[in-house]
Design a protein around this motif. Structure first.
Motif, PDB file in Angstrom:
ATOM      1  N   PHE A   1      11.779 -10.151 -21.721  1.00  0.00           N
ATOM      2  CA  PHE A   1      11.649 -10.298 -23.166  1.00  0.00           C
ATOM      3  C   PHE A   1      10.584 -11.316 -23.501  1.00  0.00           C
ATOM      4  O   PHE A   1      10.467 -11.742 -24.634  1.00  0.00           O
TER       5      PHE A   1
ATOM      6  N   GLY B   1      16.289 -11.326 -19.163  1.00  0.00           N
ATOM      7  CA  GLY B   1      15.777 -11.164 -20.520  1.00  0.00           C
ATOM      8  C   GLY B   1      15.837 -12.461 -21.294  1.00  0.00           C
ATOM      9  O   GLY B   1      14.851 -12.897 -21.902  1.00  0.00           O
ATOM     10  N   VAL B   2      16.981 -13.114 -21.253  1.00  0.00           N
ATOM     11  CA  VAL B   2      17.141 -14.326 -22.052  1.00  0.00           C
ATOM     12  C   VAL B   2      16.287 -15.473 -21.498  1.00  0.00           C
ATOM     13  O   VAL B   2      15.701 -16.239 -22.270  1.00  0.00           O
TER      14      VAL B   2
ATOM     15  N   ALA C   1      20.319  -8.979 -17.869  1.00  0.00           N
ATOM     16  CA  ALA C   1      20.346  -9.502 -19.232  1.00  0.00           C
ATOM     17  C   ALA C   1      19.928 -10.973 -19.248  1.00  0.00           C
ATOM     18  O   ALA C   1      19.238 -11.419 -20.161  1.00  0.00           O
TER      19      ALA C   1
END
Lengths: 288, 347
Positions: free
Chosen positions: B59, B115-116, B112
């Protein structure tokens, strides 16, 4: 001595602020394993609700403690029905969809209210610690943060609704077999998380510039604190907020607020590397 | 296999035709606009490669894009010659990705969280660069300029000859040639053993590990390649406007590149390119009218694609066309369907 008092007060307020901006996200992530990237924009909606209510002559306490969470909670409910419920169990997709939602909300608010920064005056004046002036509004933040955590704890621990929510969180199929409708629980949990974000936005509105892009300032801090906290919502959020809030305020005091925030984020990244399940993944496993 | 090769040659040929045709068919403004679209397409390829083929959900690809841009700006001001600056704009993001990737992949952090973490790193960079206004924050002769960014960065010159500076039309040739080159390079990687292992790990990490490949290493390599490509994109972006500001690190930048890939088609290379051009065109179209904010358009597009067309435009169009031809030929046998499926993963 006075300086130590002031710094400790600021550290406490920093922790309270972090609790406020994190707890709504923590509820949604902890119970539904959804990373809601529109969290910052929910806060922004809460802040706007407060500003608009106050300019229309509504009492500021009523505006930020009741109206803001209520409005954003309803928005959360609508979002869950229209968007999130199609994406349960698809973590990356929910992240993408809520990111899209966040952009759309920023765009929508810019279209309606324009780009300018608004504000509301803080309803509480300052006070002094020895020779130093401190913000009286910090006390409000502390009280609201503490009450939120205590209230959430009592709700999850002692009410029937809390029991059902925890059961659904642990095993949705089993809860469903026992007559609970998980989709309804998810719906209300998402609305609750959104309402808490709205509360945070409302309470922080007097001390931050209210603009459509204000959410971005909170989002990274909120996420990393939730992930650092781990699965237990209240203990995790509380502990992680304490650690990160402390680091943030001390580094800010020693250097600049920007470096303080950078130190917070860097510390959080290192902690996720060491404890991938968060603090409560390793310690206090049985807490809420 | 044959169809994959054919589509590869078609894409490259079309790219070359576009490269030479466009300067004759459009005015300077259109050409400059297309240049920035192509820059975004390079950026999109980096995200499309690591996400669509490597299965890495970054991200924060904007971090590498921005690093490339800033490295170029700082180096070009200091060297007075762009050749070394371009090299550095590729190397520095690569090194940063190696560091960050080692930290993430060797820590076995789940998708996930990757991503963070990448998102957070981008926010850190944004905050840091934003706070660098004032004389104190100067690298060599180059003031970083904080929120205001770095104006009048020297643009590309002929290699080894700082006095010959490329004009906008030449910059167009350089930019689109770079895009074609990156595309060919990625196609080559994907056809090689390295690429097949990368895709195998995306498909089934456990199985790839049991066969004897170390997923951590291959993910790291994928991540570094992606970062270097993003760095090239950032470098060309700085060149396009002779200017760079901290907005390259903004969340909107990372969001945009994800939208390009998602709209164009995950797991394709053509998709991100087309997605980037399409979305950039849409943004500039939305920006030219004042009724609706462009963020609103972007957000709605992203939500709509996640919900309704999660596979993206290119795969949908391709499936429709192959389906049409198969029905027309009346040979929709199971075997043929499977070969088209196989080709789909590669092209």
């Amino acid at each position: 001595m006075d300086l130590i008092g002031l710094v400790s007060f600021n550290v406490l307020v920093g922790i309270g602020t972090l609790v406020l901006i994190t707890v709504g996200l923590g509820v949604i992530y902890g119970m539904m394993k959804i990373i809601n990237l529109a969290h910052g924009e929910f806060m922004m909606l809460g802040a706007y609700t407060t500003v608009i209510s106050v300019t229309n002559g509504i009492n500021i306490w009523l505006a930020m403690l009741v109206i803001a969470p209520l409005v954003v909670g309803i928005v959360g409910l609508i979002v869950e029905r229209l968007l999130i419920r199609f994406l349960y169990g698809r973590m990356i997709d929910t992240m993408l969809a809520t990111w899209g939602l966040s952009l759309a909300l920023i765009g929508l608010m810019t279209t309606i209210f324009g780009n300018d920064v608004r504000g509301v005056p803080a309803p509480v004046g300052g006070f002094s610690i020895g020779n130093f002036g401190a913000s009286g509004y910090g006390i409000v933040i502390l009280i609201v943060a503490a009450l939120t955590l205590v209230g959430l704890f009592c709700m999850l621990r002692y009410t029937r609704y809390g029991l059902i929510v925890r059961a659904t969180m642990q095993n949705a199929n089993m809860a469903s077999a026992l007559g609970v409708a998980p989709s309804r629980i998810y719906m209300s949990t998402f609305a609750l998380g959104a309402a808490l974000a709205g509360l945070a936005g409302g309470v922080l509105a007097p001390i931050s510039g209210v603009s459509p892009v204000m959410g971005a300032a909170f989002i990274a801090k909120a996420f990393i604190t939730v992930l650092g906290g781990g699965a237990a919502i209240i203990t995790g959020t509380g502990l992680a907020s304490m650690i990160f809030g402390f680091i943030n305020e001390i580094v800010s005091f020693k250097s600049t607020p920007v470096l303080g925030e950078v130190a917070l984020l860097a510390a959080a990244i290192v902690m996720i590397r060491i404890l991938p399940q968060g603090i409560t993944g390793r310690f206090f496993k049985r807490s809420i | 296999m044959k169809s994959a090769l054919a589509s590869f040659i078609t894409v490259v040929a079309l790219g070359i035709v576009l490269m030479f045709a466009l300067p004759h068919t459009t005015d300077m403004f259109g050409l400059m606009q297309m240049t920035v679209f192509v820059v975004m397409a390079i950026f999109a390829l980096s995200q499309g490669f690591i996400w669509g083929y490597g299965g890495i959900m970054s991200f924060g690809q904007a971090a590498f894009f921005g690093l490339g841009g800033y490295t170029y700006a700082v180096a070009a001001i200091n060297f007075g010659d762009s050749t070394g600056a371009v090299a550095l704009a590729i190397i520095v993001p690569g090194l940063f990705a190696a560091l960050l990737g080692y930290f993430m992949f060797y820590g076995r952090i789940s998708d996930a969280y990757i991503g963070v973490i990448t998102l957070t790193v981008t926010v850190i960079l944004f905050n840091l660069i934003n706070a660098t206004s004032g004389d104190w924050y100067t690298i060599g002769n180059a003031p970083l300029g904080g929120f205001n960014g770095m104006p009048s960065v020297p643009t590309l010159n002929m290699p080894g000859d700082p006095s010959t500076i490329l004009d906008p039309e030449q910059l167009w040739y350089v930019t689109i040639a770079t895009l074609i080159l990156v595309y060919v390079l990625l196609r080559g990687i994907l056809a090689s053993r390295l690429g097949r292992v990368i895709v195998a790990i995306r498909e089934n990490e456990t199985r790839a590990t049991l066969i004897g490949y170390d997923p951590r290493l291959y993910k790291l390599i994928t991540f570094i390649i992606g970062a270097m490509i993003a760095g090239i994109g950032g470098c060309l972006y700085t060149n396009w406007g002779a200017f760079i500001s901290p907005t390259v690190f903004a969340l909107a930048m990372s969001a945009q590149v994800i939208i390009y890939v998602l709209v164009g088609g995950l797991g394709t290379l053509l998709g991100p390119i087309l997605g980037a051009v399409l979305i950039q065109w849409l943004i500039s179209f939305a920006g030219s009218q004042s009724a609706v904010d462009s963020n609103l358009v972007l957000g709605v597009v992203l939500v709509a694609f996640v919900l309704l067309v999660p596979q993206g435009l290119v795969p949908v169009v391709r499936d429709t066309i192959t389906g049409f031809w198969q029905r027309r030929a009346g040979t929709g046998s199971e075997e043929q369907k499977q070969t088209t499926r196989g080709a789909e993963v590669r092209s």
